[in-house]
Design an enzyme around this catalytic site. Sequence first.
Site, short mmCIF file in Angstrom:
data_model
loop_
_atom_site.label_atom_id
_atom_site.label_comp_id
_atom_site.label_asym_id
_atom_site.label_seq_id
_atom_site.Cartn_x
_atom_site.Cartn_y
_atom_site.Cartn_z
CG HIS A 183 -2.11 -0.87 1.10
ND1 HIS A 183 -2.06 -2.24 1.33
CD2 HIS A 183 -3.39 -0.61 0.74
CE1 HIS A 183 -3.25 -2.76 1.13
NE2 HIS A 183 -4.09 -1.80 0.76
CE LYS A 187 -4.02 -0.55 4.73
NZ LYS A 187 -5.33 0.05 5.03
P1 NAP Z 1 -7.10 9.86 4.83
O1 NAP Z 1 -6.73 10.47 3.52
O2 NAP Z 1 -6.21 10.06 6.02
O3 NAP Z 1 -8.58 10.41 5.18
C1 NAP Z 1 -9.23 10.28 6.42
C2 NAP Z 1 -9.95 11.57 6.71
O4 NAP Z 1 -10.79 11.39 7.86
C3 NAP Z 1 -8.98 12.73 7.06
O5 NAP Z 1 -9.41 13.92 6.45
C4 NAP Z 1 -9.09 12.81 8.58
O6 NAP Z 1 -8.76 14.08 9.09
C5 NAP Z 1 -10.57 12.49 8.75
N1 NAP Z 1 -10.96 12.11 10.10
C6 NAP Z 1 -10.21 11.54 11.08
N2 NAP Z 1 -10.96 11.37 12.18
C7 NAP Z 1 -12.20 11.82 11.89
C8 NAP Z 1 -13.41 11.93 12.62
N3 NAP Z 1 -13.50 11.56 13.92
N4 NAP Z 1 -14.51 12.43 12.00
C9 NAP Z 1 -14.43 12.84 10.72
N5 NAP Z 1 -13.30 12.79 9.98
C10 NAP Z 1 -12.20 12.29 10.56
O7 NAP Z 1 -7.32 8.30 4.70
P2 NAP Z 1 -7.79 7.47 3.38
O8 NAP Z 1 -6.62 7.07 2.58
O9 NAP Z 1 -8.91 8.20 2.72
O10 NAP Z 1 -8.32 6.14 4.07
C11 NAP Z 1 -9.40 6.17 5.01
C12 NAP Z 1 -9.71 4.75 5.47
O11 NAP Z 1 -10.25 4.02 4.37
C13 NAP Z 1 -8.50 3.94 5.96
O12 NAP Z 1 -8.88 3.17 7.07
C14 NAP Z 1 -8.18 3.04 4.78
O13 NAP Z 1 -7.54 1.84 5.17
C15 NAP Z 1 -9.59 2.76 4.29
N6 NAP Z 1 -9.70 2.29 2.89
C16 NAP Z 1 -10.65 1.35 2.67
C17 NAP Z 1 -10.89 0.92 1.40
C18 NAP Z 1 -11.99 -0.10 1.17
O14 NAP Z 1 -12.20 -0.52 0.02
N7 NAP Z 1 -12.70 -0.51 2.22
C19 NAP Z 1 -10.14 1.42 0.32
C20 NAP Z 1 -9.17 2.39 0.58
C21 NAP Z 1 -8.97 2.84 1.87
P3 NAP Z 1 -7.22 14.31 9.59
O15 NAP Z 1 -6.37 14.15 8.38
O16 NAP Z 1 -7.22 15.69 10.18
O17 NAP Z 1 -6.96 13.24 10.62
#
Ligand code: NAP
Length: 297
Positions: A183, A187
């Site tokens: 990844h 991540k």
């Molecule tokens: P990311 O870019 O870090 O985005 C997460 C966002 O959520 C950030 O803006 C963060 O703010 C915000 N956040 C944190 N705590 C929060 C809260 N309590 N309430 C509202 N917003 C909040 O991460 P990402 O790459 O998008 O990935 C997010 C998740 O999706 C991860 O767990 C990843 O493993 C998962 N994922 C899943 C799939 C799937 O198919 N299921 C695919 C890809 C990714 P800050 O930056 O200020 O903390």
Amino acid sequence: MPASSPQHAGPESEATAPGPSPAGEVKPRVRVAVAGIAGRMGREVGRAIHADPDCVLVGAVDVAPHAQGRDAGQLAGVGELGVPVCASLAEMWESAHPEVLVDFTIAPAAFVNAQAALERGVSPVIGTTGLTADQVETLRRLASERATGAFIAPNFSIGAVLMMVFARQAARYLPEVEIIELHHEKKVDAPSGTALRTAQLILETRGLRMAQRPSQEDVRLEGARGGDLEGIRIHSVRLPGYVAHQEVIFGGHAQTLTIRHDSTDRTSFMPGMLLAVKRVRSLSGLVVGLENLLDLE
Ligand code: NAP
């Protein structure tokens, strides 16, 4: 002036449907809120919800300081929608009345968000990975008590789901297996939710047969053989340039079988996410895994 088309207008127009169905009935759109709208996945989800004629984006939450006071449509790159990014779920519930909450945040937040959603009869669709087994069981209990559909997918891409299904099949004949997941460097959790889910499916198929193979290994660097889930070794690679990739390598007598999946862009997760959004209200309780929403026979 909102840049949204009439079909995708903001929350006030929730009663508007994309058009009559063949039977002439007006089909209401699914009212969706997104937690983590400012993140890599959240922005993509915002775009996908906006582009889908069966859905309407009515609410958005993110704690990122740069997102405060912004419009969710602007963050998602689709123009102003009249949907403000709220700093908390409590604030969002006041301004929007979603039926579904899509969550792509961090695991501790996703757990709290899903509980709050279920308490209000809102269906969570959780893409965030890293929830513990206990947290999943708590959500299962709550969804059942509230008679509200809920959904968790460690991976929303159809190719990844097929990889897991094929791995489960192969494990019947080739029980010795290791998993390498790769990844992007940002991540947070390791191993990935997809790797854990793949290993769990393989374990369900083969039971604990050959799980604890006695080892004569002389490991010279701690962790060199990866993490060990009931005898399945899982190796996590984190490097810039990757999105989400996984190899499941089976070994047998004089042969190996490698099943590999690559997500090269986050749009690969959107069809599965939209399917879950449209189906979650009709689920009874919590369902885990996109394979349970697909006809794979
Ligand atoms: P990311 O870019 O870090 O985005 C997460 C966002 O959520 C950030 O803006 C963060 O703010 C915000 N956040 C944190 N705590 C929060 C809260 N309590 N309430 C509202 N917003 C909040 O991460 P990402 O790459 O998008 O990935 C997010 C998740 O999706 C991860 O767990 C990843 O493993 C998962 N994922 C899943 C799939 C799937 O198919 N299921 C695919 C890809 C990714 P800050 O930056 O200020 O903390």
